[in-house]
Structure formats: structure tokens, C-alpha cells
Design a protein around this motif. Structure first.
Motif, PDB file in Angstrom:
ATOM      1  N   SER A 141       0.819  -1.219   0.000  1.00 17.59           N
ATOM      2  CA  SER A 141       0.000   0.000   0.000  1.00 17.59           C
ATOM      3  C   SER A 141       0.848   1.263   0.000  1.00 17.59           C
ATOM      4  O   SER A 141       0.330   2.356  -0.249  1.00 17.59           O
ATOM      5  N   TYR A 142       2.141   1.128   0.264  1.00 16.49           N
ATOM      6  CA  TYR A 142       3.001   2.300   0.371  1.00 16.49           C
ATOM      7  C   TYR A 142       4.066   2.362  -0.721  1.00 16.49           C
ATOM      8  O   TYR A 142       4.983   3.169  -0.656  1.00 16.49           O
ATOM      9  N   THR A 143       3.943   1.503  -1.714  1.00 19.88           N
ATOM     10  CA  THR A 143       4.831   1.559  -2.874  1.00 19.88           C
ATOM     11  C   THR A 143       4.054   1.048  -4.086  1.00 19.88           C
ATOM     12  O   THR A 143       2.829   1.057  -4.079  1.00 19.88           O
ATOM     13  N   PHE A 144       4.729   0.582  -5.108  1.00 21.14           N
ATOM     14  CA  PHE A 144       4.024   0.082  -6.288  1.00 21.14           C
ATOM     15  C   PHE A 144       3.130  -1.097  -5.893  1.00 21.14           C
ATOM     16  O   PHE A 144       3.585  -2.047  -5.258  1.00 21.14           O
ATOM     17  N   SER A 145       1.874  -1.035  -6.293  1.00 21.90           N
ATOM     18  CA  SER A 145       0.927  -2.086  -5.928  1.00 21.90           C
ATOM     19  C   SER A 145       1.306  -3.440  -6.532  1.00 21.90           C
ATOM     20  O   SER A 145       0.897  -4.491  -6.028  1.00 21.90           O
ATOM     21  N   ASP A 146       2.119  -3.419  -7.594  1.00 24.47           N
ATOM     22  CA  ASP A 146       2.541  -4.666  -8.245  1.00 24.47           C
ATOM     23  C   ASP A 146       3.290  -5.583  -7.290  1.00 24.47           C
ATOM     24  O   ASP A 146       3.298  -6.808  -7.474  1.00 24.47           O
ATOM     25  N   ILE A 147       3.908  -4.990  -6.272  1.00 27.30           N
ATOM     26  CA  ILE A 147       4.713  -5.785  -5.347  1.00 27.30           C
ATOM     27  C   ILE A 147       3.842  -6.762  -4.557  1.00 27.30           C
ATOM     28  O   ILE A 147       4.320  -7.782  -4.055  1.00 27.30           O
ATOM     29  N   ARG A 148       2.539  -6.458  -4.474  1.00 29.15           N
ATOM     30  CA  ARG A 148       1.611  -7.342  -3.770  1.00 29.15           C
ATOM     31  C   ARG A 148       1.544  -8.718  -4.440  1.00 29.15           C
ATOM     32  O   ARG A 148       1.485  -9.747  -3.767  1.00 29.15           O
ATOM     33  N   TYR A 149       1.584  -8.729  -5.772  1.00 25.64           N
ATOM     34  CA  TYR A 149       1.498 -10.000  -6.499  1.00 25.64           C
ATOM     35  C   TYR A 149       2.754 -10.837  -6.294  1.00 25.64           C
ATOM     36  O   TYR A 149       2.679 -12.068  -6.228  1.00 25.64           O
ATOM     37  N   LEU A 150       3.902 -10.175  -6.188  1.00 26.09           N
ATOM     38  CA  LEU A 150       5.131 -10.893  -5.870  1.00 26.09           C
ATOM     39  C   LEU A 150       5.005 -11.517  -4.489  1.00 26.09           C
ATOM     40  O   LEU A 150       5.412 -12.661  -4.265  1.00 26.09           O
ATOM     41  N   GLY A 151       4.410 -10.761  -3.560  1.00 25.63           N
ATOM     42  CA  GLY A 151       4.200 -11.272  -2.215  1.00 25.63           C
ATOM     43  C   GLY A 151       3.315 -12.507  -2.194  1.00 25.63           C
ATOM     44  O   GLY A 151       3.593 -13.481  -1.490  1.00 25.63           O
ATOM     45  N   TYR A 152       2.239 -12.480  -2.966  1.00 20.98           N
ATOM     46  CA  TYR A 152       1.342 -13.642  -3.034  1.00 20.98           C
ATOM     47  C   TYR A 152       2.073 -14.864  -3.583  1.00 20.98           C
ATOM     48  O   TYR A 152       1.874 -15.989  -3.104  1.00 20.98           O
ATOM     49  N   CYS A 153       2.913 -14.651  -4.584  1.00 17.85           N
ATOM     50  CA  CYS A 153       3.676 -15.769  -5.169  1.00 17.85           C
ATOM     51  C   CYS A 153       4.661 -16.342  -4.163  1.00 17.85           C
ATOM     52  O   CYS A 153       4.824 -17.571  -4.067  1.00 17.85           O
ATOM     53  N   GLU A 154       5.324 -15.467  -3.388  1.00 15.37           N
ATOM     54  CA  GLU A 154       6.255 -15.930  -2.369  1.00 15.37           C
ATOM     55  C   GLU A 154       5.511 -16.734  -1.299  1.00 15.37           C
ATOM     56  O   GLU A 154       5.989 -17.784  -0.839  1.00 15.37           O
ATOM     57  N   LEU A 155       4.346 -16.245  -0.900  1.00 12.24           N
ATOM     58  CA  LEU A 155       3.521 -16.952   0.080  1.00 12.24           C
ATOM     59  C   LEU A 155       3.142 -18.341  -0.416  1.00 12.24           C
ATOM     60  O   LEU A 155       3.236 -19.337   0.316  1.00 12.24           O
ATOM     61  N   PHE A 156       2.707 -18.398  -1.665  1.00 10.20           N
ATOM     62  CA  PHE A 156       2.293 -19.675  -2.252  1.00 10.20           C
ATOM     63  C   PHE A 156       3.441 -20.677  -2.264  1.00 10.20           C
ATOM     64  O   PHE A 156       3.285 -21.834  -1.854  1.00 10.20           O
ATOM     65  N   LEU A 157       4.619 -20.230  -2.705  1.00 12.20           N
ATOM     66  CA  LEU A 157       5.777 -21.118  -2.755  1.00 12.20           C
ATOM     67  C   LEU A 157       6.168 -21.591  -1.354  1.00 12.20           C
ATOM     68  O   LEU A 157       6.513 -22.755  -1.147  1.00 12.20           O
ATOM     69  N   GLY A 158       6.108 -20.668  -0.387  1.00  9.92           N
ATOM     70  CA  GLY A 158       6.478 -21.023   0.973  1.00  9.92           C
ATOM     71  C   GLY A 158       5.552 -22.063   1.576  1.00  9.92           C
ATOM     72  O   GLY A 158       5.997 -23.023   2.221  1.00  9.92           O
ATOM     73  N   ILE A 159       4.250 -21.892   1.355  1.00 12.66           N
ATOM     74  CA  ILE A 159       3.279 -22.838   1.909  1.00 12.66           C
ATOM     75  C   ILE A 159       3.407 -24.201   1.245  1.00 12.66           C
ATOM     76  O   ILE A 159       3.394 -25.247   1.912  1.00 12.66           O
ATOM     77  N   VAL A 160       3.545 -24.206  -0.085  1.00  9.80           N
ATOM     78  CA  VAL A 160       3.686 -25.485  -0.797  1.00  9.80           C
ATOM     79  C   VAL A 160       4.948 -26.206  -0.354  1.00  9.80           C
ATOM     80  O   VAL A 160       4.936 -27.419  -0.081  1.00  9.80           O
ATOM     81  N   SER A 161       6.061 -25.478  -0.256  1.00 11.96           N
ATOM     82  CA  SER A 161       7.333 -26.128   0.097  1.00 11.96           C
ATOM     83  C   SER A 161       7.324 -26.671   1.519  1.00 11.96           C
ATOM     84  O   SER A 161       8.076 -27.608   1.827  1.00 11.96           O
TER      85      SER A 161
END
Length: 203
Positions: free
Chosen positions: A152-172
Motif C-alpha cells: 500500500s506504500y509503494t508500487f501495488s505490483d509488489i503485492r502480487y510478488l508477495g502472493y507468489c512468495e507466500l504460495f511457494l512457501g506454503i507449498v514447500s
């Protein structure tokens, strides 16, 4: 005669600059990704040198020397990634005539720091209890939370990177022994792809 459309666009840009940190440079993501991949390769080489079958998912009592080398490697990779990020951010800020240290910057850092600090302490607990197989997934999960939190305090695109990192972390976390691969995907490949897209979009 003033163009109302241009005036509105100018006002919108000024409001965005005051409420969001827009000096992030996509090249910093590319650099961080490259360093992460290099770190993953070196870490795997170290496991091989100490005859540790990391991908078996078994718990190991690592030798003090291996633990020390892995810790030093992690610190070096972190310094290189953060250092390159700061360098590219300063470069972009100077190019666009923007201030780096503002009220928005402080808020952004707080939003990033809280999940990252919690994740760091959690990983120390995992390390203390010898649960090494969950350390890579934990870093991905908490890093993803930090990115989503700060979006919310920088480019909103970074949120999608965050979701991808979350997904990889949970799966792994459900696939013991492959954390290093997921870590390389999340911090390496995803950072490079994201950095190139951001550089092209916001340069």
C-alpha cells in the motif's frame, strides 16, 4: 490556456509521490535474484562437501563448521542484495529528482520490518530445534507477508510478488527436502522476472 486533463494528471502524480514510495528500481530485484541463485548453488555445494543429503528431508545435526559457513553465506547474500537495492534506488531517485527519506519511506520500512523481524526470530527458533527443513519455507512465507503488508506504500505490483512468495512457501512446507529449490525459485527466479517487468513498466 491550461489543459484540465493535464492539470488533473499532474495533481494525481503529486499525490502519488507524497503517499507512495516510487523510487524502487526493478534492477534491484534482478540483482537480488541473481545473488539468491548464486547463494543457493553455493549452499548446495556446501551440503555436498559435508556429505549432507539435503533433499532427503531428514533432520541432520550439522557440524559447527557447516553451520558457520551457511550463516556467513546468508549474511553475505543479504548484504549484497540489500546493498544493490539501495544503490539502484538512490540512482533512480536522483534521476527523477525525488527524495528518498520521507514520511512514506519510514512507514514502508516499518511495514516491511515487522513481518521480517518476526520471520527472522521464528527461523532462529527452527534452527535452535534442528528443524532445518522448514527454514526455507518460513523465509518465503514471512517475506511474502512483508511484501503484501508494504504494497500500500509503494508500487501495488509488489503485492502480487508477495502472493507468489507466500504460495511457494506454503507449498514447500509440505515437501520436506525441497526447500532450497523453492527458495531459489522465490528469491531467485521470481525476483528476476518481477524486476525485469518492473524496470520495463516504471523506468
Amino acid at each position: 490556456m491550461n489543459n484540465p486533463k493535464e492539470d488533473l494528471q499532474h495533481i494525481r502524480q503529486m499525490m502519488e509521490r507524497s503517499s507512495r514510495f516510487i523510487s524502487l528500481n526493478g534492477l534491484s530485484g534482478v540483482a537480488a535474484g541473481i545473488f539468491a541463485l548464486i547463494g543457493a548453488v553455493i549452499a548446495y555445494w556446501l551440503f555436498q562437501q559435508y556429505e549432507v543429503d539435503y533433499f532427503s528431508g531428514n533432520r541432520y545435526a550439522y557440524s559447527y563448521e557447516l553451520e558457520l559457513r551457511l550463516l556467513i553465506l546468508a549474511i553475505v547474500i543479504l548484504i549484497l542484495a540489500v546493498g544493490s537495492g539501495i544503490l539502484f534506488t538512490i540512482q533512480k531517485s536522483r534521476k527523477n529528482g525525488l527524495k528518498i527519506w520521507t514520511g512514506t519511506t519510514k512507514i514502508l520500512l516499518v511495514q516491511l520490518f515487522v513481518p521480517l523481524a518476526a520471520g527472522g526470530l521464528f527461523c532462529l527458533a527452527l534452527f535452535y530445534h534442528g528443524m532445518f527443513g522448514l527454514m526455507a519455507p518460513a523465509t518465503l512465507v514471512f517475506y511474502g507477508l512483508a511484501l503484501v503488508n508494504a504494497a500500500s506504500y509503494t508500487f501495488s505490483d509488489i503485492r502480487y510478488l508477495g502472493y507468489c512468495e507466500l504460495f511457494l512457501g506454503i507449498v514447500s512446507s509440505f515437501i520436506p527436502g525441497y526447500g532450497l529449490i523453492f527458495w531459489a525459485l522465490g528469491f531467485g527466479i521470481l525476483h528476476i522476472i518481477y524486476g525485469l517487468l518492473m524496470y520495463k513498466k516504471y523506468r
